[in-house]
Structure formats: structure tokens, C-alpha cells
Write an enzyme that holds these catalytic residues in place. Structure first.
Site, mmCIF file in Angstrom:
data_model
loop_
_atom_site.group_PDB
_atom_site.id
_atom_site.type_symbol
_atom_site.label_atom_id
_atom_site.label_comp_id
_atom_site.label_asym_id
_atom_site.label_seq_id
_atom_site.Cartn_x
_atom_site.Cartn_y
_atom_site.Cartn_z
ATOM 1 N N CYS A 11 -3.855 -3.339 7.245
ATOM 2 C CA CYS A 11 -3.139 -2.981 6.024
ATOM 3 C C CYS A 11 -1.735 -2.464 6.356
ATOM 4 C CB CYS A 11 -3.881 -1.911 5.249
ATOM 5 S SG CYS A 11 -5.545 -2.388 4.785
ATOM 6 N N CYS A 42 1.290 5.512 0.517
ATOM 7 C CA CYS A 42 1.515 6.307 1.728
ATOM 8 C C CYS A 42 1.136 7.761 1.481
ATOM 9 C CB CYS A 42 2.976 6.244 2.162
ATOM 10 S SG CYS A 42 3.542 4.595 2.551
#
Lengths: 404, 130
Positions: B37, B105
Site C-alpha cells: 500500500c 497517513c
């Protein structure tokens, strides 16, 4: 050195000063419409366009009557594929192409699928290449067109175009190649290479943006296309619209320079690439070249730096203009479709950077770039939990990751 | 893409980079994300009593991922474990001015804190029952 330093020659190139000088008068003094037959302004423009057509034909090994001007490769791709589809659709509805093609080809193919065409997408090998054998096996009774790019824009792999062309010729199927990355960079000869249609763009070979050309074979076989824009019937009815005279002059001049300097340019780009890769491989472990090392565009070096992520790497070399195969640079989080098609793992795809070298690249710039890259990779590996695990001898594939 | 000054600062000067002894009973380790990812975060805490006395991280990921985890270690150091658990990703988004495409994130950083605390608590429970 001027900063940032440009290392993205597969994205676009600066206009060569010699090219620009040739173009300028056609903006301000010789501004006639090339279709105006009644006065000197028109004649002068037409003459300039004819010269450009000759220059383009020369670099392709074609006749000037086989050159159709467009706004660039994307338009030329649409014209070639859809134009062939409409013209020959009654003969068959099957097209062969490859998963590593540029989006302009893939999206055109998808559009044609919606209109009843059937498309076979060949899988490239781990270097990004397709073989003539694969093409031969994919051609059917109802195949009307094979579309395979000459050189890949992301990894630089050069396909065996001459062999693929020969198969298409033998089987009576039209062969279109996207030459955007190859014309002006490596030798191109539409006769010897068995090509029926070929497109390229000015801005990839030190010419202006917004202009390109489509080569359309006139003899053995004569290729016919249905125009994709209606209008004044310019370009022998294949592409209507007032000719972009300064752009066309620039495209022609860029071809003339590229043809004259081809060997010099190739040798220079190869030398720059070798200098760069030697330094990188001398200082870093776990670096892989994406693409065919033995058949690669001279100015292209696509590298995967394992255990560091591409976008963070690019942040690390602030003075270098490069492109990432990592998804994070685009809004979509998917890694490059080319690297995926080559079977490069997503993990390495996220770690890949494309360095492009060209006519203006200097050894001093290469040395500076290599230094920045090495420093950034080392710094980010210090930060990388993956690199730490590998140093500890942990096999990353044995870990149950929590994907998101 | 333009990065906020705070993201650039954390990227240039990441705080608390490194590793703690993952086998210590005082240390909790959280590893979240996946290489395919494009981001993996390892966040570790050292706890004395119920206070986080040290925190370290290592991150494979884009600049925003590095900044999110760097910031997380900065914030949790000196905090009680329960206070650290209360940190939410939206606070990280605000502090770093992350654009929508980078919100994951901050989520990952929040997950990393929670995973590290969970690992620590599991070790403590193991100690008690032993």
C-alpha cells in the site's frame, strides 16, 4: 548549475534554440494561413509546412505525402485507432494491444470496446516488452489492427517493432506504433520496420508542445482512415483545422536536428545514464533497474530503491526534477499500471523513480544528482522499518501486514 | 504537490527516529500498514507507571506519513497512556494541514499509537497472569 536540474526528459523536453529560431518568424511576420492560395502570406506558410513535411518524412524514412499533422500524439492515437476502426470495422472488430501502452492508447481501446470492438491486451514480460510471437498468437481472422508502442514511456523498454511489423504484414493486419518516445531518440525507418501508422509529438524531441504527426502509409498497403473531426478537409481529409504553422515548422526543425544529431545524442544520453547508474549501484544495495537493460531508451533509467517510498524520496531530492512510478504523486493511490503489468510487486512499484537524461544533461549534473539520490536513500532507509527488518534477517513476505 | 511547512520540517528533521527493545515488558510496539500500500509505520512506546516516557518511530511512506508518525511520537511522549489513546487523526490532519488525499497517513499514525498501546497492555496482562 541551475536548480532545479531537469531529469524528466520522457515527460517533455526543452525547445532547442535552433528550433525556436526557425519558428519565430512564423508567429509575427510570415503568419499566413497555409490554406490561403491567393497571396504571398499563404504561399510562404505553405512552403514552410512543405519543408517541415519533408523533414519529418526524412527522419521516418517515409514520403512527405504520408505525414498528417495533429496537435500531438494523443490526437494522432485517437485518429489512427478510431479512424482505422471506422474504416475497416466491417472487415473485423478485433484489435490487439498491450497492457503497458500509454493511457492514450488504452483509453482509446476502452472507448472502442464500448462501440463493439473486441480488444486483446497482451501482457508484457517482466522487462515491459511484448514479443512478435505473442502478437502472432493473438491475431485472429477478424483482427484489423495491432497497436504496440515502440518504446515505453515509464521504463524505456524498446519493443521488437521490426519483428512485430513483419508478423502483421504477413497476416495482413495493419500495424500502428506509438513512436512518441522513439522518434528522434533511436533509429526509426517505417519501411524496414514494417510500420503502417506511427505517431509522435514535437515536445518529446526538443520541439514545441501542441504539435505532432501521424504517419499514414500510402503504398503497400494504402491505409485509409475516417477523419475524427469534421471541417475544412485539411491534411488530405484526414485532419481538418487550420495548420499550426509555427508549431509545424518547429516540429520539422526538431526532426531535422534530431536526425542530424541522432548518433551524438544517443551516445551522450547513454554515457549520462551509465555514469549515473554506476554511481548509484556503487553506493547502494537493493536497487533494481525496471525495464530491459539490453534494449532500453538511451536516456531512461527507471530504478526501484527497495524499502523506501518513491514520493518521500522525491521530497529528498529537492533540486532534481524527476518522476515517480509511485502512486502517491497522483490523486489515485494505484501504483503505475506499467510496473504492475510487468509484474513488479506493488511494494517495489511504490519505490520506483524515473530519471530521464537528454541533450542538455551534463556530467556535473549527473554527479550532483547521484549524490543527492544516494544521500536521500540512505537517510530514508535509516527511517524505514522495512529496511531494519531486512537487516535483522526478517523475510518481509512472512509478515501479516494490516493493509488498508 | 505542495507540502505544508510543518510536513517539510518533520521530513527534514524527523523527531524520535529509532527503535526501542521490542522484547522489553516496558515497551509496546505497533506496526501498521503494508508495503504494497506504500506505507508501513512502526511506533514504539516505553511506559513507566502509566506514563509514556519515550517514543520512537520508523516509517516507510510518503512525506506526510513520515510527518504524521514523527508528530505522533512528539505528542505522546510524556502523556499518560489513556491520553495518548485519545489522540485522533483529525488533530494530526489539522496540525500538519494534510490534504484530503493524505488523510490516510494520519489514520495510520492514530492506528500505530493504538497498536503500540495494545501491545504494551497485552504484555502487562501477560506479566500479571504469569
Amino acid at each position: 548549475m541551475n536548480f532545479p536540474i531537469y531529469f524528466d526528459y520522457q515527460a517533455t523536453t526543452p525547445v532547442d534554440q535552433r528550433v525556436l529560431d526557425t519558428m519565430l518568424p512564423y508567429f509575427t511576420s510570415a503568419y499566413g494561413n497555409a490554406a490561403s492560395r491567393s497571396h504571398a502570406f499563404g504561399w510562404k506558410a505553405e512552403e514552410a509546412v512543405d519543408t517541415a513535411r519533408e523533414q519529418i518524412a526524412s527522419i521516418l524514412g517515409a514520403s512527405s505525402k504520408e505525414v498528417v499533422f495533429t496537435s500531438g500524439s494523443t490526437e494522432a492515437i485517437n485518429l489512427a485507432m478510431k479512424g482505422v476502426g471506422e474504416m475497416y470495422g466491417s472487415k473485423g472488430k478485433h484489435i490487439v494491444t498491450c497492457l503497458a501502452e500509454h493511457k492514450a492508447v488504452l483509453d482509446t481501446a476502452k472507448h472502442m470496446e464500448k462501440e463493439g470492438f473486441e480488444v486483446t491486451y497482451l501482457e508484457p514480460d517482466s522487462n515491459g516488452a511484448v514479443t512478435a510471437q505473442q502478437v502472432a498468437e493473438a491475431i485472429r481472422e477478424d483482427t484489423i489492427l495491432v497497436t504496440i508502442m515502440w518504446a515505453n514511456n515509464e521504463v524505456g523498454t524498446v519493443n521488437p517493432i521490426r519483428e512485430i511489423g513483419a508478423i502483421c504484414r504477413e497476416r495482413g493486419v495493419l500495424f500502428f506504433t506509438d513512436g512518441t518516445q522513439s522518434v528522434g531518440k533511436i533509429p526509426v525507418d517505417v519501411e524496414a520496420d514494417n510500420i503502417d501508422l506511427l505517431c509522435f509529438s514535437g515536445h518529446k524531441l526538443y520541439g514545441p508542445k501542441g504539435v505532432g504527426a501521424l504517419y499514414v502509409r500510402r503504398r503497400k498497403p494504402r491505409v485509409r482512415l475516417v477523419a475524427q473531426m469534421d471541417g475544412g478537409g485539411h491534411e488530405r481529409g484526414m485532419r481538418s483545422g487550420t495548420l499550426n504553422v509555427p508549431g509545424i515548422v518547429g516540429l520539422g526543425a526538431a526532426c531535422a536536428v534530431a536526425e542530424k544529431d541522432l548518433e551524438k545524442d544517443m551516445a551522450h544520453s547513454i554515457a549520462m545514464r551509465e555514469r549515473f547508474e554506476e554511481k548509484i549501484f556503487g553506493a547502494l544495495d537493493h536497487v533494481a533497474i525496471n525495464g530491459n537493460e539490453n534494449s532500453r531508451l538511451p536516456g531512461c533509467s527507471n530504478l526501484s530503491f527497495a524499502y523506501v517510498e518513491g514520493e518521500s524520496l522525491i521530497m529528498g531530492f529537492k533540486d532534481l526534477a524527476v518522476s515517480s512510478g509511485s502512486a502517491c504523486t497522483s490523486a489515485s493511490l494505484e501504483p503505475s499500471h506499467v510496473l504492475q503489468a510487468m509484474g513488479v510487486g506493488d511494494e517495489l512499484a511504490h519505490s520506483s523513480i524515473r530519471f530521464g537524461f537528454g541533450r542538455l544533461t551534463t556530467a556535473e549534473e549527473i554527479d550532483f544528482a547521484a549524490e543527492q539520490v544516494i544521500t536521500a536513500v540512505k537517510k530514508l532507509r535509516e527511517l524505514s522499518p522495512l529496511y531494519e527488518m531486512v537487516q535483522e534477517g526478517i523475510d518481509l513476505s512472512t509478515i501479516a501486514w494490516t493493509g488498508h | 504537490m505542495a507540502y505544508s511547512e510543518k510536513v517539510l520540517d518533520h521530513y527534514d528533521n524527523p523527531r524520535n527516529v529509532g527503535s526501542l527493545d521490542k522484547n522489553s515488558t516496558e515497551v509496546g510496539t505497533g506496526i501498521v500498514g503494508a508495503p504494497e500500500c506504500g506505507d508501513v509505520m512502526k511506533l514504539q512506546i516505553k511506559v513507566e507507571g502509566d506514563t509514556i516516557v519515550d517514543a520512537k518511530f520508523k516509517t516507510f511512506g510518503c512525506g506526510s506519513a513520515i510527518a504524521s508518525s514523527s508528530l505522533a511520537t512528539e505528542w505522546i511522549k510524556g502523556k499518560k497512556v489513556d491520553e495518548a489513546m485519545a489522540i485522533s487523526n483529525t488533530e494530526i490532519v489539522e496540525e500538519l494541514s494534510l490534504p484530503p488525499v493524505k488523510i490516510h497517513c494520519s489514520v495510520l499514525a492514530e492506528d500505530a499509537i493504538k497498536a503500540a498501546v495494545a501491545d504494551f497492555k497485552q504484555k502487562q496482562d501477560g506479566e500479571e497472569s504469569a
